[in-house]
Scaffold this motif. Structure first.
Motif, short mmCIF file in Angstrom:
data_model
loop_
_atom_site.label_atom_id
_atom_site.label_comp_id
_atom_site.label_asym_id
_atom_site.label_seq_id
_atom_site.Cartn_x
_atom_site.Cartn_y
_atom_site.Cartn_z
N ALA A 1 -4.20 22.37 6.25
CA ALA A 1 -4.08 21.37 7.33
C ALA A 1 -4.92 21.79 8.53
O ALA A 1 -5.20 22.98 8.73
CB ALA A 1 -2.63 21.19 7.72
N GLU A 2 -5.30 20.80 9.30
CA GLU A 2 -6.17 21.04 10.44
C GLU A 2 -5.54 22.02 11.44
O GLU A 2 -4.35 21.90 11.79
CB GLU A 2 -6.44 19.69 11.14
CG GLU A 2 -7.59 19.76 12.11
CD GLU A 2 -7.72 18.47 12.92
OE1 GLU A 2 -7.17 17.43 12.50
OE2 GLU A 2 -8.34 18.54 13.99
N GLY A 3 -6.32 22.97 11.86
CA GLY A 3 -5.91 23.85 12.95
C GLY A 3 -5.02 25.02 12.53
O GLY A 3 -4.67 25.85 13.37
N VAL A 4 -4.64 25.08 11.25
CA VAL A 4 -3.71 26.14 10.84
C VAL A 4 -4.40 27.50 10.85
O VAL A 4 -5.49 27.66 10.32
CB VAL A 4 -3.09 25.84 9.47
CG1 VAL A 4 -2.36 27.06 8.90
CG2 VAL A 4 -2.14 24.66 9.58
N VAL A 5 -3.75 28.46 11.45
CA VAL A 5 -4.29 29.82 11.54
C VAL A 5 -3.65 30.72 10.50
O VAL A 5 -4.32 31.50 9.83
CB VAL A 5 -4.05 30.40 12.96
CG1 VAL A 5 -4.51 31.85 13.06
CG2 VAL A 5 -4.74 29.54 14.01
N ALA A 6 -2.35 30.62 10.34
CA ALA A 6 -1.65 31.44 9.35
C ALA A 6 -0.27 30.86 9.08
O ALA A 6 0.29 30.16 9.93
CB ALA A 6 -1.51 32.87 9.85
N ILE A 7 0.21 31.16 7.89
CA ILE A 7 1.58 30.78 7.54
C ILE A 7 2.23 32.00 6.90
O ILE A 7 1.62 32.66 6.05
CB ILE A 7 1.59 29.59 6.53
CG1 ILE A 7 0.90 28.38 7.15
CG2 ILE A 7 3.03 29.25 6.13
CD1 ILE A 7 0.78 27.19 6.21
N TYR A 8 3.42 32.30 7.30
CA TYR A 8 4.15 33.42 6.69
C TYR A 8 5.50 32.93 6.17
O TYR A 8 6.12 32.05 6.77
CB TYR A 8 4.36 34.55 7.71
CG TYR A 8 3.04 35.10 8.21
CD1 TYR A 8 2.25 35.90 7.38
CD2 TYR A 8 2.59 34.80 9.48
CE1 TYR A 8 1.02 36.38 7.83
CE2 TYR A 8 1.36 35.29 9.95
CZ TYR A 8 0.58 36.08 9.11
OH TYR A 8 -0.63 36.54 9.54
N THR A 9 5.91 33.52 5.07
CA THR A 9 7.20 33.17 4.48
C THR A 9 7.99 34.46 4.24
O THR A 9 7.48 35.55 4.48
CB THR A 9 7.01 32.46 3.12
OG1 THR A 9 6.52 33.45 2.19
CG2 THR A 9 6.03 31.32 3.20
N GLY A 10 9.18 34.30 3.72
CA GLY A 10 10.03 35.45 3.43
C GLY A 10 9.41 36.43 2.45
O GLY A 10 9.83 37.59 2.38
N SER A 11 8.40 35.98 1.69
CA SER A 11 7.76 36.90 0.75
C SER A 11 6.76 37.81 1.42
O SER A 11 6.30 38.79 0.83
CB SER A 11 7.02 36.12 -0.34
OG SER A 11 7.92 35.27 -0.97
N ASP A 12 6.39 37.49 2.66
CA ASP A 12 5.47 38.38 3.37
C ASP A 12 6.25 39.57 3.89
O ASP A 12 7.46 39.49 4.14
CB ASP A 12 4.79 37.63 4.52
CG ASP A 12 3.78 36.63 3.99
OD1 ASP A 12 2.78 37.07 3.42
OD2 ASP A 12 4.05 35.41 4.09
N SER B 1 1.71 38.53 15.60
CA SER B 1 0.59 38.57 16.55
C SER B 1 -0.39 39.68 16.20
O SER B 1 -1.58 39.58 16.45
CB SER B 1 1.10 38.71 17.99
OG SER B 1 1.54 40.03 18.22
N LYS B 2 0.12 40.74 15.59
CA LYS B 2 -0.80 41.79 15.15
C LYS B 2 -1.55 41.33 13.89
O LYS B 2 -2.75 41.60 13.74
CB LYS B 2 -0.04 43.09 14.87
CG LYS B 2 -0.97 44.22 14.48
CD LYS B 2 -0.30 45.57 14.39
CE LYS B 2 -1.33 46.62 13.99
NZ LYS B 2 -0.73 47.94 13.84
N GLU B 3 -0.84 40.64 13.02
CA GLU B 3 -1.49 40.15 11.79
C GLU B 3 -2.68 39.25 12.11
O GLU B 3 -3.74 39.37 11.49
CB GLU B 3 -0.48 39.35 10.93
CG GLU B 3 0.68 40.16 10.40
CD GLU B 3 0.25 41.24 9.42
OE1 GLU B 3 -0.45 40.88 8.44
OE2 GLU B 3 0.60 42.42 9.63
N ILE B 4 -2.49 38.33 13.07
CA ILE B 4 -3.59 37.38 13.33
C ILE B 4 -4.46 37.85 14.49
O ILE B 4 -5.53 37.27 14.75
CB ILE B 4 -3.08 35.95 13.60
CG1 ILE B 4 -2.27 35.86 14.91
CG2 ILE B 4 -2.25 35.44 12.43
CD1 ILE B 4 -2.06 34.44 15.37
#
Ligand code: FES
Ligand code: FES
Lengths: 786, 154
Positions: free
Chosen positions: A59-70, A271-274
């Motif tokens: 999707a437009e503008g998405v920088v990152a997505i994290y879930t419980g598996s991360d 914030s460290k991840e991205i």
């Protein structure tokens, strides 16, 4: 010379707030900042079968997505208080993950975070995350949660209990006294769940600086240092000295912003991840679903009296919900902040309380304005008023009969209760007498009888409360399961020009510390208030702190500052003696200067300050500078008390309750700023009355929240109230230097039972003996029909 | 969409997404963060501003709806470090604690007094129905508005 203590000094923080220039977390914008939105469970209890983020990723503008598996925050957010089972089993403490991985345990639990360039993009993409659930049966009532076969919140234990606990005298002894009592009053009711509803929703910005290898977390918290500690030492395992936690202006807390929340840790990690700052601000429905709630006790209680109306024994059993996970202070609330207040203001010789604290498929329950003490007061004050009706004794008289006699805690000892505490000083007769005078109690009873003849339903309700504030001696809370000390830090930095910066570990989210703390520092130093600045809410500026809750800021935080002020004056005296060529013993300090007694030789605070930083002509063996930090650990809790009286009128056709008058006579010890104390009482009263008449968080049988917005949750409004009549008696606290007891929670503690007592009083002649809170028109009307 | 509006006496023109609320526009685009958002659903009144002289909740107005209108926010109530009599009255009567509801309260108070320069206590309380304050118990807000009325009428 102008002095400030005890005067209604206008607040300096108001200048920025009134101009719209407050700096709340959501007002902050950082360079390169991203925005986030959470994907939250629509079920209270479910298995997560799959989480598909593929559409959202594109999707437009998405920088990152994290879930419980991360691999975010392996340890989860911790609980800060351990209350073990009474048979010795350790408190059951489930891992509270930052994002749910396999299983959902309450409505609104976060499954994924979507980070994008704009808030709209983050929200749009969150809609595209496809989560498949298998819904499971849920349990939201703490009593039902303990029934055999109840759906389990955490599968690893045989039932839903987080712990059980008791306090007071031997149960069998209490039961025996009840059996032989002349009269026994009994009640079963729910002290229902409410939502704190600070008007500012929670808001966080996490910012990792890769070059400095440091994190900054801006957060709407009541205690920045504790958040930093829990975040670093537990949730993320990152180095504490590399993390700065900042909470500038916070728009109300009422307990709900004490705790370390999962979102704070997750944003910090991400914030460290991205490598960019991330903001998240809760919307109101998210606030209802995810801010810790208050109360939620199911109570069964018996109180025995002898033939003269003296209480002989009190036995209570409670089920107190913890919610799905243990929030920071949650286990302490129905136990050490609740059971220890079961003595109330009465001489009850035998007391026993048993608490079962189950997990439920709801958001966590934790401290909400008063935390455990409103629930204790509600119980005692409803029971006493009910007993008075049953025994046909005036409710004021029954209270007078049972009050602990006055004691000042200095020449007379403190009062040792049956439930662990020793009260510091008290005069319970005094507040009730004054409260009744303010009301005109006898005249009111005549008016009531007259009104009844005309079919008008008027009622009066009394309540005399005590609370334990100034939380707390570290050794005591440590022995009770706290995993932290509860001292406070006060740092006084005298600048070379004699201006003073004070750094406090207490945190203001509306209480007015910037004004009140400057008042007493200025007085103690004999300098103008304008020369004193108060700094709080930044872990890089303030050495350490335990934050603000439990009406502790002035009693504990203020005392720490006083300690540092005393050190400043002590060292200042050495410098002054040197400059004046006099012996230290011959000096006296007043109005901002040291004077050689009996002479006109003196040196000002400003000159001594300058000398301390330009030590050319300086006492031998004394270090330069005038800068002291102190830790103050109180020797006892403080025990404010008071009487609250409500007058209500009940509409006989509709059951609507109108609050006609509200009288509050409180004793909060010495008062630094009466304007601010009155304001605290007003606000507390309205919250307490809100619980009595309007507010309730309702979950349905499936764990769906029925009251998740301001359309459904009845917040108190301006036109629900009359002006509140306040007065005070003053019984100083004997064990802290300012003699203060704390005023933040009093209003919310005394008011709730006063209102319900008044409603029951208005309907007593119809045979009504109790009505479940909130006392809505429907409930009142039904009670009248029976 | 292109909008042109006047906020606190200044003209602005921006190309914005049609779904952006007036509150977001003020906060995010104009950096006027005195307009607070407490609920997003017209419930709490924290976002109250004046649109063409009448109070309105900026969270449930789209910015595009007020194209061509004149908006006043808390930042426009007084110039420089001075205060409007209503702001002064709030300070003198301790009509605020955490300050979060305060901008909305002040804007609503101005609207109440504009339509009714001598309101009774009941009329003030009624006029505040749409604004929540969780801190003050409303007592000192009512007093502040009574006091402001006296000042303005004096
Ligand atoms: S934010 Fe607009 S009414 Fe609450
Ligand atoms: S001052 Fe805090 S909500 Fe009104």
């Amino acid at each position: 010379m102008e002095t400030y203590i005890g005067k209604p000094v206008k607040r300096r923080e108001d200048n920025r707030f009134l101009k719209g220039a407050g700096k709340y977390t959501d007002d902050i914008k950082l360079h390169g900042m991203t925005h986030s939105a959470f994907v939250r469970s629509p079920y209270a209890h479910a298995k997560i079968l799959s989480v598909d983020t593929s559409a959202a990723q594109n999707a437009e503008g998405v920088v990152a997505i994290y879930t419980g598996s991360d691999d975010c925050g392996t340890f989860g957010v911790p609980c800060g208080w351990q209350v073990d089972f009474k048979d010795g089993e350790t408190m059951r403490e489930p891992m509270h993950p930052l994002l749910a991985k396999d299983k959902i345990n309450h409505l609104g639990e976060a499954v994924a975070i979507v980070i994008a360039e704009t808030l709209e993009q983050a929200r749009d993409a969150a809609e595209l995350v496809n989560v498949k659930y298998e819904a499971l049966p849920a349990v939201t009532c703490p009593k039902k949660a303990m029934e055999p076969g109840a759906p389990k919140v955490h599968d690893q234990w045989e039932d839903n209990a987080a712990f059980d606990w008791c306090i007071g005298n031997d149960r069998a002894e209490v039961e025996a006294a009840l059996t032989s009592a002349h009269h026994v009053t009994e009640m079963t009711y729910k002290n229902h769940r409410v939502a704190p509803n600070a008007i500012e929703p929670r808001s966080y910005i996490a910012d990792y600086d890769v070059n400095a290898d440091k994190w900054t977390l801006y957060t709407s918290t009541q205690n920045p240092h504790l958040v930093r500690l829990l975040l670093c030492a537990f949730a993320l395992g990152i180095p504490e000295h590399k993390v700065r936690v900042v909470s500038y202006d916070v728009g109300g807390g009422f307990g709900s912003k004490i705790y370390h929340y999962t979102e704070e840790a997750l944003l910090t990690w991400a914030s460290k991840e991205i490598g960019r700052p991330i903001k998240w601000t809760s919307d109101r429905t998210e606030a209802f679903l995810t801010d810790a709630h208050g109360r939620d006790h199911i109570v069964h209680s018996k109180m025995g009296f002898d033939k003269d109306g003296k209480i002989v024994a009190h036995l209570t059993d409670e089920y107190c919900a913890m919610g799905a996970y243990l929030s920071t202070f949650a286990p302490a609330v129905p136990t050490y902040l609740h059971g220890t207040l079961f003595q109330g203001v009465y001489t009850t010789p035998l007391i026993h309380l048993n608490v079962v604290a189950p997990f439920t498929h709801t958001v966590a329950v934790d401290a909400y304005r008063g935390a455990g003490r409103p629930e204790a007061t509600y119980l005692l004050e409803r029971m006493i008023s009910k007993a008075a009706k049953e025994m046909e004794i005036d409710p004021a008289e029954l209270r007078y009969k049972n009050f602990i006699p006055p004691f000042n805690g200095t020449s007379e000892p403190g009062y040792q209760t049956q439930v662990a505490l020793q009260y510091d000083s008290g005069n319970y007769h005094g507040v009730l007498k004054r409260g009744l005078e303010m009301l005109g109690y006898e005249d009111f009873r005549k008016e009531q009888a007259e009104a009844r003849k005309n079919g008008k339903l008027l009622g009066v309700g009394l309540s005399t409360y005590i609370e334990g504030c100034g939380i707390a001696p570290s050794a005591v809370v440590g022995s009770l399961g706290a995993r932290a000390g509860l001292y406070e830090v006060g740092h006084v930095r005298v600048q070379p020009t004699g201006k003073v910066s004070v750094f406090t570990g207490a945190h203001s989210h509306g209480q007015g510390h910037e004004t009140v703390f400057a008042q007493f520092v200025a007085d103690k130093l004999g300098i103008p208030m304008d020369d004193v600045d108060i700094v709080h809410g930044d872990t890089d500026q303030v050495a350490f702190g335990m934050g603000t809750y439990g009406s502790r800021s002035l009693a504990v935080g203020g005392s720490a500052i006083i300690k540092s002020v005393e050190k400043v004056l002590e060292k200042g005296a050495k410098i002054a003696a040197h400059k004046l060529e006099a012996a230290e013993e011959d000096l006296e300090y007043a109005e901002g200067k040291w004077t050689v007694k009996g002479t006109d030789k003196s040196i000002s605070f400003g000159d001594v300050s300058l000398t301390a930083y330009v030590p050319h002509d300086y006492p031998e063996g004394v270090e330069p500078g005038l800068d002291f930090s102190s830790f103050y650990d109180p020797t006892n809790f403080t025990y404010p008390f008071g009487t609250h009286i409500a007058v209500v009128e009940v509409d006989s056709d509709t059951g609507k309750v109108t609050l006609k008058r509200f009288v509050a006579c409180d004793d909060v010890g010495n008062v630094m700023n009466p304007m601010i104390v009155d304001g605290q009482i007003h606000g507390g009263v309205v919250q307490g009355v809100g619980q009595a008449l309007l507010e309730e968080v309702v979950y349905d049988g499936e764990g769906q929240m029925v009251t998740g917005s301001y359309m459904d949750y009845a917040m108190p409004r301006a036109d629900d109230f009359p002006m509140i009549e306040t007065d005070r008696t003053t019984t100083p606290c004997p064990h802290n230097p300012l003699g203060v007891k704390g005023a933040g929670e009093a209003g919310a503690i005394g008011s709730t039972p006063a209102v319900v007592n008044a409603v029951v009083d208005a309907l007593a002649h119809l045979g009504v003996t109790d009505i479940q809170m909130p006392v809505t028109p429907m409930r009142v009307w039904k009670a009248m029909q029976n | 969409m292109q909008i042109s509006i006047k906020v606190n006496g200044k003209e602005y023109s921006h190309d914005i997404e049609p779904r952006i609320s007036l509150a977001q526009y003020l906060r995010e685009t104009l950096n006027l963060t005195g307009t607070h958002i407490g609920c997003d659903t017209s419930g709490c009144g924290s976002c109250t501003v004046h649109v063409d002289g009448a109070s309105a909740k900026a969270c449930t107005l789209l910015a595009v709806q007020v194209d061509g209108c004149e908006i006043k926010t808390i930042e426009g109530m007084a110039h420089g470090s001075g205060m409007h009599p209503i702001q002064e009255a709030f300070k003198e009567n301790h009509g605020l604690q955490c300050g979060f509801c305060t901008p909305g309260m002040v804007m609503t108070a101005a609207d109440i007094l504009k339509n009714n320069p001598n309101p009774t206590e009941e009329e003030i309380r009624h006029g505040l129905e749409g604004n929540f304050c969780r801190c003050t118990g409303y007592h000192n807000i009512v007093k502040s508005i009574q006091h402001a009325a006296e000042k303005i009428n004096a």
